[in-house]
Write a protein that holds these residues in place. Sequence first.
Motif, mmCIF file in Angstrom:
data_model
loop_
_atom_site.group_PDB
_atom_site.id
_atom_site.type_symbol
_atom_site.label_atom_id
_atom_site.label_comp_id
_atom_site.label_asym_id
_atom_site.label_seq_id
_atom_site.Cartn_x
_atom_site.Cartn_y
_atom_site.Cartn_z
ATOM 1 N N LEU A 1 17.094 2.926 1.537
ATOM 2 C CA LEU A 1 16.222 3.889 1.082
ATOM 3 C C LEU A 1 16.652 5.154 1.327
ATOM 4 O O LEU A 1 16.949 5.661 2.386
ATOM 5 N N PHE A 2 16.716 6.099 0.186
ATOM 6 C CA PHE A 2 17.302 7.538 0.246
ATOM 7 C C PHE A 2 16.272 8.398 -0.303
ATOM 8 O O PHE A 2 15.953 8.152 -1.424
ATOM 9 N N VAL A 3 15.703 9.346 0.567
ATOM 10 C CA VAL A 3 14.696 10.096 -0.214
ATOM 11 C C VAL A 3 15.049 11.431 -0.307
ATOM 12 O O VAL A 3 15.753 12.198 0.613
ATOM 13 N N ASP A 4 14.787 12.106 -1.557
ATOM 14 C CA ASP A 4 15.218 13.484 -1.857
ATOM 15 C C ASP A 4 14.060 14.395 -1.485
ATOM 16 O O ASP A 4 13.009 14.558 -2.121
ATOM 17 N N GLY A 5 14.241 14.812 -0.115
ATOM 18 C CA GLY A 5 13.179 15.413 0.365
ATOM 19 C C GLY A 5 12.630 16.809 -0.449
ATOM 20 O O GLY A 5 11.252 16.717 -0.796
ATOM 21 N N LEU B 1 8.633 18.992 10.394
ATOM 22 C CA LEU B 1 9.025 17.949 9.284
ATOM 23 C C LEU B 1 10.200 17.216 9.762
ATOM 24 O O LEU B 1 9.910 15.684 9.515
ATOM 25 N N ILE B 2 11.054 17.755 10.361
ATOM 26 C CA ILE B 2 12.212 16.732 10.791
ATOM 27 C C ILE B 2 11.840 15.718 11.871
ATOM 28 O O ILE B 2 12.007 14.674 11.830
ATOM 29 N N GLN B 3 11.030 16.612 12.575
ATOM 30 C CA GLN B 3 10.624 15.620 13.889
ATOM 31 C C GLN B 3 9.531 14.498 13.419
ATOM 32 O O GLN B 3 9.632 13.211 13.768
ATOM 33 N N ALA B 4 8.655 14.937 12.285
ATOM 34 C CA ALA B 4 7.798 13.749 11.880
ATOM 35 C C ALA B 4 8.609 12.735 11.118
ATOM 36 O O ALA B 4 8.038 11.696 11.153
ATOM 37 N N ALA B 5 9.556 13.121 10.390
ATOM 38 C CA ALA B 5 10.262 12.159 9.597
ATOM 39 C C ALA B 5 11.107 11.202 10.809
ATOM 40 O O ALA B 5 11.232 9.861 10.623
ATOM 41 N N GLU B 6 11.564 11.780 11.644
ATOM 42 C CA GLU B 6 12.217 11.007 12.755
ATOM 43 C C GLU B 6 11.389 10.091 13.507
ATOM 44 O O GLU B 6 11.664 8.752 13.631
ATOM 45 N N TYR C 1 16.519 13.418 3.068
ATOM 46 C CA TYR C 1 17.709 14.434 2.871
ATOM 47 C C TYR C 1 17.073 15.725 2.864
ATOM 48 O O TYR C 1 15.891 15.878 1.947
ATOM 49 N N LEU C 2 17.202 16.645 3.437
ATOM 50 C CA LEU C 2 16.471 17.902 3.610
ATOM 51 C C LEU C 2 17.565 18.932 3.436
ATOM 52 O O LEU C 2 18.626 18.905 3.861
ATOM 53 N N ASP C 3 17.085 20.342 3.061
ATOM 54 C CA ASP C 3 17.860 21.360 3.213
ATOM 55 C C ASP C 3 17.799 22.465 4.216
ATOM 56 O O ASP C 3 16.972 21.874 5.035
ATOM 57 N N GLU C 4 18.446 23.402 4.563
ATOM 58 C CA GLU C 4 18.436 23.945 5.586
ATOM 59 C C GLU C 4 17.094 24.698 5.969
ATOM 60 O O GLU C 4 16.914 25.384 6.917
ATOM 61 N N HIS C 5 16.291 24.953 4.979
ATOM 62 C CA HIS C 5 14.924 25.379 5.189
ATOM 63 C C HIS C 5 13.921 24.515 5.677
ATOM 64 O O HIS C 5 12.795 24.947 5.998
ATOM 65 N N ALA C 6 14.188 23.439 6.074
ATOM 66 C CA ALA C 6 13.163 22.054 6.479
ATOM 67 C C ALA C 6 12.762 22.546 7.814
ATOM 68 O O ALA C 6 13.485 23.145 8.699
ATOM 69 N N THR C 7 11.521 22.534 8.095
ATOM 70 C CA THR C 7 10.806 22.935 9.346
ATOM 71 C C THR C 7 11.180 21.902 10.479
ATOM 72 O O THR C 7 11.297 20.677 10.072
ATOM 73 N N PRO C 8 11.346 22.168 11.775
ATOM 74 C CA PRO C 8 11.573 21.311 12.640
ATOM 75 C C PRO C 8 10.376 20.598 12.869
ATOM 76 O O PRO C 8 10.676 19.158 13.245
#
Length: 159
Positions: free
Chosen positions: A22-26, A66-71, A57-64
């Motif tokens: 599964l590859f997600v285009d964030g 969002l990253i934490q929730a995805a992980e 996959y996220l760009d450099e503007h992703a919030t911490p």
Amino acid sequence: MDERFRRLLPGTEPHPRARVGLFVDGPNVLRDEFDVDLDDVRTAATAVGDLTVTRLYLDEHATPGLIQAAEARGFEVVVTSGDVDVKLAVDATETVVTEAIDTLAIASRDTDFKPVLEKAGRYGIRTLAIAPGEHGRSDALRNAANEDVVIDDDASLSG
């Protein structure tokens, strides 16, 4: 015959479920206008098999946050400083050609991933296009994939 014993007989092992990448285009899926939950994306992919690769996959503007929730939801988060599409496409194609999966699932509305789905098909890999809502559906992705799923605004899945 009792299922417990059938598994012990040679040649009667149950077929394993498909291995799904599964590859997600964030940036194209996790938009306010779609109101998509990562759990719904995961559910769409697990409907066709067991997840062996689960990447967002996220760009450099992703919030911490969002990253934490995805992980926390079991996603490997890949943050790129460049174009998310290029990194996702290269990684998905590499996964296809290394025979690490049986099914490739791409969650996006971006037609840039049509060649990736087509390449997977040429390698005998089943493909699934996951759209973030009816308005986020790409006809090109849907037509290139073996199967397609739309994540509706009411959090239900339709195919």
